[in-house]
Design a protein around this motif. Structure first.
Motif, PDB file in Angstrom:
ATOM      1  N   GLY A 254      -3.902   9.073   0.254  1.00  0.00           N
ATOM      2  CA  GLY A 254      -4.075   9.205  -1.091  1.00  0.00           C
ATOM      3  C   GLY A 254      -3.941   7.677  -1.891  1.00  0.00           C
ATOM      4  O   GLY A 254      -3.682   7.887  -2.960  1.00  0.00           O
ATOM      5  N   ALA A 255      -4.088   6.768  -1.061  1.00  0.00           N
ATOM      6  CA  ALA A 255      -4.133   5.481  -1.158  1.00  0.00           C
ATOM      7  C   ALA A 255      -5.407   5.049  -1.966  1.00  0.00           C
ATOM      8  O   ALA A 255      -6.573   5.111  -1.313  1.00  0.00           O
ATOM      9  N   ARG A 256      -5.490   4.013  -3.018  1.00  0.00           N
ATOM     10  CA  ARG A 256      -6.370   3.540  -3.591  1.00  0.00           C
ATOM     11  C   ARG A 256      -7.145   2.413  -2.718  1.00  0.00           C
ATOM     12  O   ARG A 256      -8.463   2.186  -2.823  1.00  0.00           O
ATOM     13  N   ASP A 257      -6.281   1.737  -1.855  1.00  0.00           N
ATOM     14  CA  ASP A 257      -6.795   0.638  -1.100  1.00  0.00           C
ATOM     15  C   ASP A 257      -5.960   0.389  -0.240  1.00  0.00           C
ATOM     16  O   ASP A 257      -5.037   1.270   0.262  1.00  0.00           O
ATOM     17  N   ARG A 258      -6.270  -0.657   0.651  1.00  0.00           N
ATOM     18  CA  ARG A 258      -5.599  -0.958   2.129  1.00  0.00           C
ATOM     19  C   ARG A 258      -4.024  -1.019   1.681  1.00  0.00           C
ATOM     20  O   ARG A 258      -3.155  -0.996   2.608  1.00  0.00           O
ATOM     21  N   ARG A 259      -3.988  -1.833   0.640  1.00  0.00           N
ATOM     22  CA  ARG A 259      -2.594  -2.222   0.342  1.00  0.00           C
ATOM     23  C   ARG A 259      -1.604  -1.191   0.209  1.00  0.00           C
ATOM     24  O   ARG A 259      -0.275  -1.075   0.665  1.00  0.00           O
ATOM     25  N   GLN A 260      -2.128  -0.106  -0.763  1.00  0.00           N
ATOM     26  CA  GLN A 260      -1.168   1.129  -0.794  1.00  0.00           C
ATOM     27  C   GLN A 260      -1.094   1.757   0.343  1.00  0.00           C
ATOM     28  O   GLN A 260      -0.191   2.246   0.604  1.00  0.00           O
ATOM     29  N   ALA A 261      -2.075   1.889   1.380  1.00  0.00           N
ATOM     30  CA  ALA A 261      -1.899   2.796   2.408  1.00  0.00           C
ATOM     31  C   ALA A 261      -0.902   1.981   3.395  1.00  0.00           C
ATOM     32  O   ALA A 261      -0.108   2.544   4.143  1.00  0.00           O
ATOM     33  N   VAL A 262      -1.015   0.630   3.540  1.00  0.00           N
ATOM     34  CA  VAL A 262       0.006  -0.049   4.467  1.00  0.00           C
ATOM     35  C   VAL A 262       1.544   0.117   3.849  1.00  0.00           C
ATOM     36  O   VAL A 262       2.576   0.557   4.620  1.00  0.00           O
ATOM     37  N   ILE A 263       1.671   0.170   2.566  1.00  0.00           N
ATOM     38  CA  ILE A 263       2.872   0.560   1.909  1.00  0.00           C
ATOM     39  C   ILE A 263       3.394   1.905   2.364  1.00  0.00           C
ATOM     40  O   ILE A 263       4.574   2.077   2.631  1.00  0.00           O
ATOM     41  N   ALA A 264       2.519   2.647   2.029  1.00  0.00           N
ATOM     42  CA  ALA A 264       2.726   4.296   2.332  1.00  0.00           C
ATOM     43  C   ALA A 264       3.189   4.303   3.870  1.00  0.00           C
ATOM     44  O   ALA A 264       4.129   5.326   4.283  1.00  0.00           O
ATOM     45  N   ALA A 265       2.616   3.360   4.875  1.00  0.00           N
ATOM     46  CA  ALA A 265       2.589   3.676   6.174  1.00  0.00           C
ATOM     47  C   ALA A 265       4.237   3.290   6.555  1.00  0.00           C
ATOM     48  O   ALA A 265       5.142   4.021   7.173  1.00  0.00           O
TER      49      ALA A 265
END
Length: 221
Positions: free
Chosen positions: A201-212
């Motif tokens: 549900g991330a808008r971009d790579r940055r959000q995906a990495v933080i979610a990880a």
């Protein structure tokens, strides 16, 4: 970049005139980059960005009236096609970087960065990528990870290859570097990244990495 122009239009927001002057001098000396405006406070940054609609904003965190985090939130929440915002910070002494990334900043840049790193950062985010320092993201996410909560459902939905790709994203690798590391084509790597964004549900790579990191899928250290 706004309007399809080849020139990256930049606004520099910092409460120190000397810093703004130095950043402007570095960027204006580069072909294809133009500093179109400056701001000395967070509120002024919001106003200038709304008026000039730049492609990239260099946003200092600690500014009068409203800080760079609140200014970032206001810009991204009120503009239909907002600029890419890079938060400029000392990092080691700055507790706001994590909040900036959550607010939607494209990344952050250390104030001690070399001139070439500044230029590269502006070009990188202008092309739609995120500017992440893996070690810094680990440290910041580690402070906020809630280990007592169960992993979100998306973790179980990742395929084995998507899990590998997400780990490489967290290490700061680009799509091309991921493709090389996994011996797949660039289009395949891009497809895996898109699937990860959809599942997290991330808008971009940055959000995906933080979610990880927040989910415990990747643990700091």
């Amino acid at each position: 970049m706004n309007g399809g122009t080849a020139v990256v239009r930049v606004v520099v927001a910092d409460d120190e005139e000397m810093v703004r002057t130095a950043l402007r001098a570095i960027l204006d000396a580069e072909e294809g980059i133009e500093v179109v405006g400056e701001a000395a406070t967070g509120a002024e940054a919001v106003s200038v960005v709304r008026a000039l609609r730049p492609d990239v904003v260099l946003m200092d965190v600690r500014m009068p009236e409203i800080d760079g985090i609140r200014a970032t939130e206001q810009i991204l929440a009120t503009l239909e096609d907002p600029p890419r915002i890079v938060v400029v910070t000392t990092f080691e002494n700055d507790a706001y970087v994590y909040d900036a990334l959550h607010a939607g900043a494209a990344g952050f840049l250390l104030k001690r960065s070399a001139a070439e790193e500044l230029v590269q950062a502006v070009r990188l985010v202008a092309c739609g990528d995120s500017l992440l320092y893996p070690a810094a993201v680990r440290a910041l996410a580690g402070r906020h990870t809630r280990r007592e909560t169960p992993a979100p459902a998306w973790v179980a939905r990742l395929t084995g290859r998507e899990a590998d790709v997400l780990r490489l994203m967290a290490a700061g690798l680009t799509n091309a570097e991921i493709a090389g590391r996994l011996a797949v084509g660039p289009a395949t790597a891009k497809t895996h990244v898109a699937a990860i964004l959809a599942k997290t549900g991330a808008r971009d790579r940055r959000q995906a990495v933080i979610a990880a990191y927040e989910s415990g899928f990747i643990t700091p250290g």
